[in-house]
Design a protein around this motif. Structure first.
Motif, PDB file in Angstrom:
ATOM      1  N   GLY A 143       0.820  -1.199   0.000  1.00 14.21           N
ATOM      2  CA  GLY A 143       0.000   0.000   0.000  1.00 14.21           C
ATOM      3  C   GLY A 143       0.853   1.248   0.000  1.00 14.21           C
ATOM      4  N   ALA A 159      -9.271  10.362   0.973  1.00 14.49           N
ATOM      5  CA  ALA A 159      -8.573  10.295  -0.305  1.00 14.49           C
ATOM      6  C   ALA A 159      -8.685  11.624  -1.044  1.00 14.49           C
ATOM      7  N   ARG A 163      -5.620  14.247  -2.338  1.00 14.17           N
ATOM      8  CA  ARG A 163      -5.501  14.782  -3.692  1.00 14.17           C
ATOM      9  C   ARG A 163      -5.406  16.315  -3.671  1.00 14.17           C
ATOM     10  N   MET A 198       1.707   6.846  -6.827  1.00 16.35           N
ATOM     11  CA  MET A 198       1.014   8.071  -6.431  1.00 16.35           C
ATOM     12  C   MET A 198       0.119   8.573  -7.566  1.00 16.35           C
ATOM     13  N   LEU A 201      -2.724   5.554  -8.274  1.00 20.32           N
ATOM     14  CA  LEU A 201      -3.658   5.179  -7.221  1.00 20.32           C
ATOM     15  C   LEU A 201      -4.361   6.363  -6.574  1.00 20.32           C
ATOM     16  N   VAL A 202      -3.653   7.489  -6.475  1.00 22.33           N
ATOM     17  CA  VAL A 202      -4.145   8.600  -5.663  1.00 22.33           C
ATOM     18  C   VAL A 202      -4.724   9.724  -6.503  1.00 22.33           C
ATOM     19  N   ASP A 204      -5.854  10.105  -9.543  1.00 20.47           N
ATOM     20  CA  ASP A 204      -7.080   9.899 -10.319  1.00 20.47           C
ATOM     21  C   ASP A 204      -7.155  10.835 -11.529  1.00 20.47           C
ATOM     22  N   TYR A 239       5.162  10.430   1.180  1.00 19.71           N
ATOM     23  CA  TYR A 239       4.579   9.104   0.968  1.00 19.71           C
ATOM     24  C   TYR A 239       5.660   8.083   0.667  1.00 19.71           C
ATOM     25  N   PHE A 276      -5.438   2.706  -1.294  1.00 15.87           N
ATOM     26  CA  PHE A 276      -4.258   2.883  -2.149  1.00 15.87           C
ATOM     27  C   PHE A 276      -3.387   1.629  -2.102  1.00 15.87           C
ATOM     28  N   THR A 277      -3.863   0.571  -2.728  1.00 18.74           N
ATOM     29  CA  THR A 277      -3.186  -0.722  -2.696  1.00 18.74           C
ATOM     30  C   THR A 277      -2.767  -1.122  -4.106  1.00 18.74           C
ATOM     31  N   SER A 278      -1.573  -1.731  -4.211  1.00 18.11           N
ATOM     32  CA  SER A 278      -1.042  -2.084  -5.528  1.00 18.11           C
ATOM     33  C   SER A 278      -0.178  -3.338  -5.422  1.00 18.11           C
TER      34      SER A 278
END
Length: 317
Positions: A143, A159, A163, A198, A201-202, A204, A239, A276-278
């Motif tokens: 994450g 979230a 942003r 980043m 996932l974040v 967008d 992050y 926010f997982t990958s």
């Protein structure tokens, strides 16, 4: 700390591995009797099918590994287990060059197997241009986490707030429940694996605000240090990936934030409640371009035994 974690990973896998049982030879059925006793002949023992030789890893055939910084302890532990060496000794074989550089080394044939986060967009374009084919499979989950000073009263962000902090729409911590203090949002360099995460996932599809040069950091450790020591205040945010920050103890003295009220943790990565997982991926070149050791290690990382090792380091796929 990295060597200690590597040792713990190796010990964990060895403790989990069961002893193989010996196969017993099946009883050979008697031949059916002939019509006359004189025709009876002894039964021939069954011929066991020859077993294919098991690949044995040695220092000479161990694949050249590369990948993301956060996967170094896992690579060191895998080398120790598969070579039967002490972690400190096996670690000599592991020289990682960070996410984007490791993909380029796989493309040019310098690296033979990667343990890495998702590549930056530029890598896909380079891959197409070079005509290289690879096999790519997820083997673990991680994450993207956000850290602030332990003195910052904010413990959770949505979230959407994250942003807005990184587009520059929110510039003061008081707007997200914190102190009246300017936000200093640190970023990683453009080719970092965590920067790719980043953006994907974040953000967008939103553009990251262009930070001052001194707030773009080349390494994950450097980002932690920058947030920890920022200007004597609690205004910084940055992050990283969870297993680097948490399990490798790189976030000591910092606060890891909840997102949408959810703690980043293996169980929230697995159930999808942390937003926010990958995946991490294991990669090798396709077909004849991959040496035998890379193919064997690729399959082993996805096997039950390999996943036991992964579970001591991260969340298995």
């Amino acid at each position: 700390m990295r060597r200690v974690l590597c040792l713990l990973l190796a010990v964990c896998l060895l403790a989990a591995a069961g002893c193989g049982r010996e196969e017993s030879q099946a009883d050979v059925p008697e031949a059916p009797p002939a019509e006359t006793p004189e025709a009876v002949t002894p039964a021939s023992p069954a011929q066991a099918a020859p077993e294919e030789p098991v690949f044995q890893f040695t220092r000479e055939n161990f694949p050249v590994l590369d990948g993301s910084t956060s996967t170094v302890p896992l690579a060191e532990a895998a080398a120790a287990v598969l070579l039967g060496e002490e972690p400190e000794t096996a670690a000599e074989l592991i020289q990682f060059h960070k996410t984007t550089a490791s993909y380029r080394r796989l493309l040019d044939g310098t690296a033979e197997l990667l343990l890495a986060a998702e590549p930056a967009e530029a890598i896909w374009a380079e891959k197409a241009e070079m005509g290289v084919e690879w096999v790519m499979e997820p083997f673990a989950l991680d994450g993207l986490i956000f850290v602030v000073s332990a003195e910052n009263p904010v413990g959770s962000l949505t979230a959407e707030q994250v942003r807005k902090l990184y587009t520059g729409e929110i510039t003061n911590w008081k707007d997200v429940g914190g102190a009246d203090e300017p936000v200093a949002a640190f970023q990683r360099n453009a080719e970092a694996g965590s920067q790719t995460m980043m953006k994907k996932l974040v953000m967008d599809g939103l553009e990251l605000a262009q930070p001052p040069t001194e707030r773009v950091v080349e390494t994950m450790y450097g980002l932690m240090e920058a947030v920890r020591g920022f200007d004597g205040s609690a205004g910084a945010i940055g992050y990283s990936v969870y297993y680097y920050a948490n399990d490798m103890r790189m976030a000591e003295g910092l606060k890891i934030l909840q997102i949408d009220g959810v703690d980043p943790a293996p169980e929230t990565f697995r159930d999808g409640s942390y937003p926010f997982t990958s995946p991490y991926y294991v990669l090798r070149r396709s077909g004849q371009q991959a040496p035998e050791g890379a193919k064997v290690l690729f399959d082993w990382m996805l096997s039950a035994e390999g996943q036991r090792l992964v579970s001591a380091w991260a969340t298995p796929r």
